[in-house]
Structures are given as C-alpha cells and as structure tokens.
Design a protein around this motif. Structure first.
Motif, short mmCIF file in Angstrom:
data_model
loop_
_atom_site.label_atom_id
_atom_site.label_comp_id
_atom_site.label_asym_id
_atom_site.label_seq_id
_atom_site.Cartn_x
_atom_site.Cartn_y
_atom_site.Cartn_z
N GLU A 156 0.83 -1.21 0.00
CA GLU A 156 0.00 0.00 0.00
C GLU A 156 0.87 1.26 0.00
OE1 GLU A 156 -3.55 2.19 2.56
OE2 GLU A 156 -3.04 0.10 2.98
N ASN A 157 1.94 1.26 0.81
CA ASN A 157 2.83 2.42 0.84
C ASN A 157 3.44 2.67 -0.52
OD1 ASN A 157 2.39 2.79 3.56
ND2 ASN A 157 4.27 1.80 4.22
N VAL A 158 3.83 1.60 -1.20
CA VAL A 158 4.42 1.72 -2.52
C VAL A 158 3.40 2.23 -3.53
CG1 VAL A 158 5.37 0.39 -4.45
CG2 VAL A 158 6.23 0.02 -2.14
N ALA A 159 2.19 1.69 -3.47
CA ALA A 159 1.14 2.09 -4.41
C ALA A 159 0.81 3.57 -4.29
CB ALA A 159 -0.10 1.24 -4.19
N GLN A 160 0.95 4.11 -3.09
CA GLN A 160 0.65 5.53 -2.88
C GLN A 160 1.60 6.44 -3.63
OE1 GLN A 160 0.60 6.01 1.39
NE2 GLN A 160 -1.44 5.11 1.60
N THR A 161 2.76 5.93 -4.06
CA THR A 161 3.71 6.73 -4.84
C THR A 161 3.36 6.75 -6.33
OG1 THR A 161 5.26 4.93 -5.40
CG2 THR A 161 5.53 6.01 -3.24
N GLY A 162 2.40 5.90 -6.70
CA GLY A 162 2.04 5.79 -8.11
C GLY A 162 2.67 4.58 -8.79
N ALA A 163 3.57 3.88 -8.06
CA ALA A 163 4.21 2.70 -8.61
C ALA A 163 3.31 1.47 -8.44
CB ALA A 163 5.55 2.45 -7.92
N THR A 164 3.60 0.44 -9.22
CA THR A 164 2.91 -0.83 -9.07
C THR A 164 3.75 -1.75 -8.19
OG1 THR A 164 1.93 -0.65 -11.28
CG2 THR A 164 2.03 -2.85 -10.30
N PRO A 165 3.27 -2.11 -7.00
CA PRO A 165 4.06 -2.98 -6.13
C PRO A 165 4.04 -4.42 -6.64
CG PRO A 165 1.95 -2.47 -5.10
CD PRO A 165 2.00 -1.68 -6.37
N SER A 166 5.16 -5.10 -6.51
CA SER A 166 5.25 -6.50 -6.92
C SER A 166 6.12 -7.23 -5.89
CB SER A 166 5.86 -6.63 -8.31
OG SER A 166 5.93 -7.98 -8.71
N VAL A 167 5.60 -8.31 -5.33
CA VAL A 167 6.33 -9.02 -4.28
C VAL A 167 7.38 -9.93 -4.91
CG1 VAL A 167 6.14 -10.67 -2.37
CG2 VAL A 167 4.36 -8.93 -2.71
N LEU A 168 8.63 -9.73 -4.50
CA LEU A 168 9.74 -10.54 -4.99
C LEU A 168 10.79 -10.59 -3.88
CD1 LEU A 168 11.06 -12.00 -7.49
CD2 LEU A 168 12.23 -9.83 -7.93
N ASP A 169 11.01 -11.76 -3.33
CA ASP A 169 12.03 -11.93 -2.29
C ASP A 169 13.38 -12.04 -2.98
OD1 ASP A 169 13.69 -12.60 -0.23
OD2 ASP A 169 12.55 -14.36 0.43
N ILE A 170 14.02 -10.91 -3.18
CA ILE A 170 15.24 -10.85 -3.98
C ILE A 170 16.35 -11.70 -3.37
CG2 ILE A 170 16.21 -8.78 -2.88
CD1 ILE A 170 16.15 -9.37 -6.65
N GLU A 171 16.37 -11.81 -2.04
CA GLU A 171 17.42 -12.58 -1.36
C GLU A 171 17.37 -14.05 -1.74
OE1 GLU A 171 18.95 -13.62 3.19
OE2 GLU A 171 17.27 -12.26 2.88
N ASN A 172 16.16 -14.57 -1.93
CA ASN A 172 15.99 -15.99 -2.15
C ASN A 172 15.50 -16.34 -3.55
OD1 ASN A 172 16.58 -16.98 0.63
ND2 ASN A 172 14.83 -15.68 1.16
N ASP B 73 23.33 -7.71 -0.43
CA ASP B 73 24.05 -6.60 -1.04
C ASP B 73 25.10 -7.04 -2.06
OD1 ASP B 73 23.10 -4.03 0.44
OD2 ASP B 73 23.41 -5.50 2.02
N ARG B 74 25.55 -8.29 -1.97
CA ARG B 74 26.49 -8.81 -2.97
C ARG B 74 25.81 -9.83 -3.87
NH1 ARG B 74 31.10 -12.40 -0.60
NH2 ARG B 74 29.29 -13.80 -0.46
N ASP B 75 25.38 -10.95 -3.28
CA ASP B 75 24.94 -12.09 -4.10
C ASP B 75 23.65 -11.80 -4.86
OD1 ASP B 75 27.14 -13.26 -2.95
OD2 ASP B 75 26.01 -14.46 -1.51
N ALA B 76 22.64 -11.28 -4.17
CA ALA B 76 21.37 -10.99 -4.85
C ALA B 76 21.55 -9.85 -5.86
CB ALA B 76 20.29 -10.63 -3.83
N ALA B 77 22.38 -8.89 -5.50
CA ALA B 77 22.64 -7.79 -6.44
C ALA B 77 23.26 -8.32 -7.72
CB ALA B 77 23.54 -6.74 -5.80
N ILE B 78 24.23 -9.22 -7.58
CA ILE B 78 24.88 -9.80 -8.76
C ILE B 78 23.89 -10.63 -9.58
CG2 ILE B 78 26.58 -11.54 -9.45
CD1 ILE B 78 28.43 -10.37 -7.27
N ARG B 79 23.04 -11.39 -8.90
CA ARG B 79 22.01 -12.16 -9.63
C ARG B 79 21.08 -11.22 -10.41
NH1 ARG B 79 21.76 -15.12 -4.89
NH2 ARG B 79 19.71 -14.28 -4.31
N SER B 80 20.78 -10.07 -9.82
CA SER B 80 19.90 -9.13 -10.53
C SER B 80 20.56 -8.58 -11.79
CB SER B 80 19.49 -7.98 -9.59
OG SER B 80 20.51 -7.01 -9.45
N MET B 81 21.86 -8.42 -11.76
CA MET B 81 22.59 -7.95 -12.96
C MET B 81 22.55 -9.02 -14.05
SD MET B 81 25.87 -6.45 -10.89
CE MET B 81 25.59 -5.57 -9.35
#
Length: 219
Positions: free
Chosen positions: A39-55, A89-97
């Motif tokens: 809800e907090n994210v949606a209030q900015t105008g963005a579309t929130p999407s749940v993604l557990d980036i760590e896992n 901050d390292r592993d998930a970030a690298i996977r996102s790249m």
C-alpha cells in the motif's frame, strides 16, 4: 513512457524515486519483499510486486524484469547480520545484474555509497565491514557486465528535504558528506534520462550545484 523496475521498492530512497518517476510519466514497478508494504508503494504511483530478492533465482528475477527498460537497485539488508548482508548486497545484487542481461534490460543504475571500493579501508572488526565488502564486490561485478550501468555513491544519507542541489566528487573529510535521500532519488531519476552517465561512477553529497549541471560529463 519508460518502464522502470526498482528493486528494494519500500526503501526511503526508492519511495522518493518512484514518486518522482511516476510524476514524470514513467511506469514504475517496485519490487518488495514484504506484501504488507504494498500500500505504501502504491501511494507513490508505482505498481508494487512481491519478490524476495534474497531468495530468488536469477531466472525468477529475469522473468520479473522482462518488459522493463531500466532497473534501479536500491535494496539492502540493512546491516547487523554479515551473512545476510553478503546474501543481499552482494549475491542478490549480482544475480539481478545477470537477470537484467537475461531479460534484455540494458540500463542498470546501482545505488551504492560514497567511498565504495575494494580498498575501502574499513577494518574487519568494524560492523560496516561486511557492507563495504559486499558493495565493493557488487559494484565491481557491474562494471564488468555488458550492461549500460551507472553507479551512484551518495554520502551519509539523511532525511533532510531535497533541494536538487549537489556536489559531485566531494573531497574526503570535507564535512560529513551528508546527502538527503530525496536528493539521492533526484540524482537517480536524472541519470536515467542522461545517456552520458552510462559507464560512470558518480559520487556526490548535498551541495550548491543543480543536479543537471553537476552531472555533466567531465571535460
């Protein structure tokens, strides 16, 4: 309209950024770990999407990023737990790249910090060590990808109002390097529209020069 993905969408910088981008007419997907933050994210105008980036696997992140034009990494483990700091901050970030490459999302903006580098000088006994190591590794990996990357290095983050005025490449030890989260978001939004910032690491703090002028390519 540009489709922009923000990873770490409930962070304070990210909330400022999604507000700015949606006001500019962009379509923003903000990836969050906790569905209670939607809800907090949606209030900015963005579309929130749940993604557990760590896992999440690289392929799962790639699937989530498909169809976007740019990705902004603004996630972080928040410190306190070295293992989780490295995992996010390292592993998930690298996977996102790697995922951005797989998904064909060429533009990648990394929110790092002022002073992030391999020779950061933080002693291993310091609680900041894991974060410094993780960010240095992630930034270095990003530089070696084929992505159109920009790394942002804001100084110590504050909740002061955004002025749109910054100083690029501040001298070490010159003040506290304070940088408002709002100004950090203003810079992130600006670089997305500036192809000349591709391949640059931009360190900055609050200052007196308008962002657009401060970001002009060095002569």
């Amino acid at each position: 309209m540009t489709r922009i993905a923000i990873i770490g969408g409930h962070g304070k910088v990210a909330l400022h950024l999604s507000t700015l981008l949606t006001e500019e007419g962009h379509s923003v997907t903000s990836f969050i770990r906790n569905p209670d933050h939607a809800e907090n994210v949606a209030q900015t105008g963005a579309t929130p999407s749940v993604l557990d980036i760590e896992n999440s696997t690289t392929s799962a992140i790639a699937e989530a990023l498909k169809g976007h034009d740019a990705v902004v990494w603004s996630a972080g483990a928040g410190g306190g737990n070295p293992a989780r700091t490295f995992a996010v901050d390292r592993d998930a970030a690298i996977r996102s790249m790697d995922a951005a490459v797989q998904a064909g999302v060429d533009r990648y903006v990394m929110v790092s910090y002022l002073g992030a580098r391999k020779d950061h000088g933080v002693p291993e006994s310091n609680g900041f060590f894991a974060y410094a190591e993780a960010k240095a590794a992630a930034d270095e990996y990003l530089r070696g990808t084929g992505l159109s990357w920009t790394i942002l290095g804001p100084g110590t983050l504050t909740n002061k109002p955004g002025t749109g005025l910054i100083k690029v490449d501040p001298n070490p030890g010159e003040g506290d390097g304070g940088t408002s989260r709002s100004n950090t978001a203003i810079v992130a939004a600006a670089v997305l529209d500036l192809p000349e910032t591709v391949g640059r690491t931009i360190e900055f703090c609050d200052g007196s020069l308008p962002v657009a002028a401060a970001l002009e390519s060095p002569a």
